[in-house]
Design a protein around this motif. Structure first.
Motif, short mmCIF file in Angstrom:
data_model
loop_
_atom_site.label_atom_id
_atom_site.label_comp_id
_atom_site.label_asym_id
_atom_site.label_seq_id
_atom_site.Cartn_x
_atom_site.Cartn_y
_atom_site.Cartn_z
N THR A 1 22.78 17.45 23.85
CA THR A 1 22.15 18.67 23.36
C THR A 1 22.57 19.87 24.22
N LEU A 2 22.57 19.66 25.54
CA LEU A 2 22.92 20.77 26.43
C LEU A 2 24.40 21.14 26.28
N THR A 3 25.26 20.13 26.09
CA THR A 3 26.67 20.43 25.85
C THR A 3 26.80 21.32 24.62
N PHE A 4 26.06 20.96 23.58
CA PHE A 4 26.07 21.77 22.36
C PHE A 4 25.53 23.17 22.66
N GLY A 5 24.51 23.25 23.50
CA GLY A 5 23.95 24.55 23.89
C GLY A 5 24.99 25.44 24.55
N THR A 6 25.76 24.88 25.50
CA THR A 6 26.80 25.69 26.15
C THR A 6 27.82 26.14 25.11
N PHE A 7 28.12 25.24 24.16
CA PHE A 7 29.10 25.62 23.12
C PHE A 7 28.59 26.83 22.33
N LEU A 8 27.30 26.81 21.96
CA LEU A 8 26.74 27.94 21.21
C LEU A 8 26.85 29.24 22.02
N ILE A 9 26.46 29.16 23.30
CA ILE A 9 26.54 30.36 24.15
C ILE A 9 27.99 30.85 24.21
N LEU A 10 28.93 29.91 24.31
CA LEU A 10 30.34 30.29 24.43
C LEU A 10 30.85 30.96 23.15
N VAL A 11 30.38 30.48 22.00
CA VAL A 11 30.83 31.09 20.74
C VAL A 11 30.33 32.54 20.68
N VAL A 12 29.04 32.74 21.00
CA VAL A 12 28.47 34.09 20.90
C VAL A 12 29.13 35.03 21.91
N THR A 13 29.18 34.62 23.19
CA THR A 13 29.77 35.52 24.19
C THR A 13 31.26 35.68 23.93
N GLY A 14 31.90 34.61 23.44
CA GLY A 14 33.34 34.69 23.18
C GLY A 14 33.66 35.71 22.10
N ILE A 15 32.86 35.73 21.03
CA ILE A 15 33.11 36.71 19.96
C ILE A 15 32.93 38.12 20.50
N LEU A 16 31.89 38.31 21.33
CA LEU A 16 31.68 39.65 21.89
C LEU A 16 32.85 40.05 22.80
N LEU A 17 33.36 39.09 23.58
CA LEU A 17 34.50 39.41 24.45
C LEU A 17 35.73 39.77 23.62
#
Ligand code: HEM
Lengths: 234, 263
Positions: B65-81
């Protein structure tokens, strides 16, 4: 007049096995329940809520880290100026450490390929699925094989001066020897635990320990020219 | 009686618009709660019920679950970057400096993306070892384990391709060291190396290739395989709940019997 019915009927279906099952339970027997269903939670909302809380806690921790520590940014990339040492990201430093001892074909291609293959095949071997304690059956023969492999591997690592892998290998081998001399009847709980561990457990644990040590060494103990440095004496 | 947030939410779920969007309908009966999962294209990847003892912290440590959580954070911050980043030399590096000093919260955004990426690599390894040590790779879960290995490799490649993007010394030389390994592959080594970098050295072409891999191909691959991974958990009968090592129980029982005999 007709006899009273001396059975009751019921139906059930399990789409995976048979479309419909019909049971007849006669008066003199009674239906038996062999398996009781375990206590279950609804995914919506209970489990999803827990997952959301877990991810939120993770998010808070990562936000705090991001507020406190800045990501590294060095000078503009300059192909004419090689930093010493040039290090890969931390999760590849175990590999880079191996590159220090073996030619690139071995350390960079052969070893990673073998690791991936070894990981993929784990569930396809019955010995890993049954997972019996390694030394519980056929002890004498397995002990001989264990000695041959452990000594062979140690001599190999010694020959190439790979002490960083040799030390963890010897530690794991020593624990395995304790396991070989333990049994399910041992008086200490730890020894009973060791005795129950199967082959895959030992290989994976050896892999985990070696990976950890190599990565730590590559990260903290390697300086210019990949020479050994003590991190507290920089 | 004052209305609670829950009441408002129930009212909202009863509205015509809500019900046109979510097919599950209202109510909190077991049926309705099951429908909430089954009638949703994303949630129906999961089973409607989970064994209580698999939800506790000790069963999985929530590492997947936490691995998936980091993935979600990475998608959101990645799009903003991506909104601030040009994959060209030397503009990429200038964009990093802008993120640090000009863009509001840019530094924070970059930090969060970077540290989450490290966390994801760590968590995916931790999750793999946890799954292994509780024996959850056993049939019928073999292939979900293999999908897991694919996800592990995708995660490593994602992290590796992202490492080049800042175009600083750290990035350039880490990728140089790493990509040289590809040259060591017998027969095709140099071809693979050239294909990877779009040249013989890490240069502007390599940056563009890594950018496409990092922002398009690898994330889509990850999403696809994560979806299959979750769906397989349901299809394989939910999380593995057996005693991880069949012998452990027997050993423990024998051990306690021996201890009793000694008394
Ligand atoms: C992007 C990477 C991954 C994500 C997001 C992910 C996510 C998850 C989640 C949420 C679960 C549910 C239970 C748990 O948390 O343990 C799970 C289970 C599982 N994962 Fe992963 N996983 C990933 C990578 C891996 C890897 C690298 C492996 C192993 C090589 C793996 C093998 C499994 C298996 C076999 C299960 C089923 C366990 C069971 O039935 O009890 N996964 N995964």
């Amino acid at each position: 007049m007709t006899d009273p019915k001396d059975f009751i009927a019921g139906t059930d279906s399990n789409a995976r096995k048979s479309p419909t099952r019909v049971v007849f339970v006669t008066r003199r027997t009674s239906a038996q329940v062999k398996v009781t269903d375990e206590d279950q939670l609804q995914t919506y909302p209970e489990v999803l809520f827990r997952a959301a809380v877990a991810i939120e806690v993770l998010g808070i921790v990562l936000v705090l880290i991001s507020l406190l520590f800045n990501a590294p940014l060095e000078g503009l990339a300059d192909p004419s100026h090689t930093p010493n040492p040039a290090k890969a990201p931390w999760y590849f430093l175990g590999l880079q450490e191996m590159l220090h001892y073996f030619p690139p074909v071995v350390a960079g291609v052969l070893i990673p390929t073998l690791v991936v293959i070894a990981l993929v095949v784990i569930p396809y071997f019955n010995i890993n699925v049954e997972a019996e304690g390694l030394f519980l059956k056929d002890r004498a023969r397995r002990l001989r094989i264990f000695y041959a492999v452990a000594i062979g591997l140690s001599v190999f690592l010694l020959f190439f001066d790979v002490y960083v892998a040799l030390v963890p290998t010897l530690v794991v081998a020593a624990v395995m020897l304790v396991a070989a001399n333990s049994s399910p009847e041992s008086s200490s709980a730890f020894r009973r635990y060791l005795a129950s561990k199967p082959l895959s457990y030992w290989i994976m644990t050896w892999f985990l320990v070696v990976l950890f040590v190599l990565t730590a060494v590559g990260t903290f103990f390697r300086g210019p020219g990949w020479s050994w440095v003590w991190p507290w004496r920089s | 009686m004052a209305k609670t947030i829950g009441n408002y939410f129930d009212e909202l779920r009863g509205t015509r618009v809500w019900r046109s969007v979510f097919r599950g309908g209202t109510g909190s009966s077991t049926l309705r709660r099951s429908l909430a999962i089954q009638q949703n294209v994303f949630l129906h990847l999961f089973s409607t019920k989970v064994r209580r003892r698999m939800v506790g912290l000790s069963a999985t440590w929530y590492l997947g679950t936490l691995t998936f959580g980091t993935f979600l954070i990475l998608v959101v911050t990645g799009i903003l970057l991506m909104l601030y980043y040009h994959p060209s030399v030397p503009q990429a590096y200038a964009d990093m400096k802008d993120l640090q000093f000009v863009v509001s919260s840019g530094l924070f955004l970059r930090n969060l993306h970077r540290w989450s990426a490290h966390a994801m690599v760590f968590l995916v390894f931790a999750h793999m070892f946890k799954v292994f040590y509780r024996g959850a790779y056993r049939p019928p879960r073999e292939f979900n384990w293999v999908i897991g290995i694919i996800l592990l490799l995708v995660t490593l490649f994602l992290s590796y391709t992202g490492y080049l993007l800042p175009w600083d010394q750290l990035a350039f030389w880490a990728i140089t060291v790493g990509s040289n390994i590809a040259s060591a592959v017998p027969l095709f080594g140099n071809k693979i190396h050239f294909l990877m970098l779009g040249g013989n050295l890490v240069n502007a072409n390599a940056l563009l290739r890594f950018y496409v891999l990092h922002c398009m191909i690898l994330p889509l691959t990850a999403i696809l395989f994560i979806a299959i991974h979750f769906w397989r958990i349901r299809k394989d009968g939910g999380l593995y709940a057996q005693q991880s090592e069949p012998k452990t129980l027997a050993a423990r029982a024998a051990g306690s019997a021996a201890a009793k005999g000694a008394q």
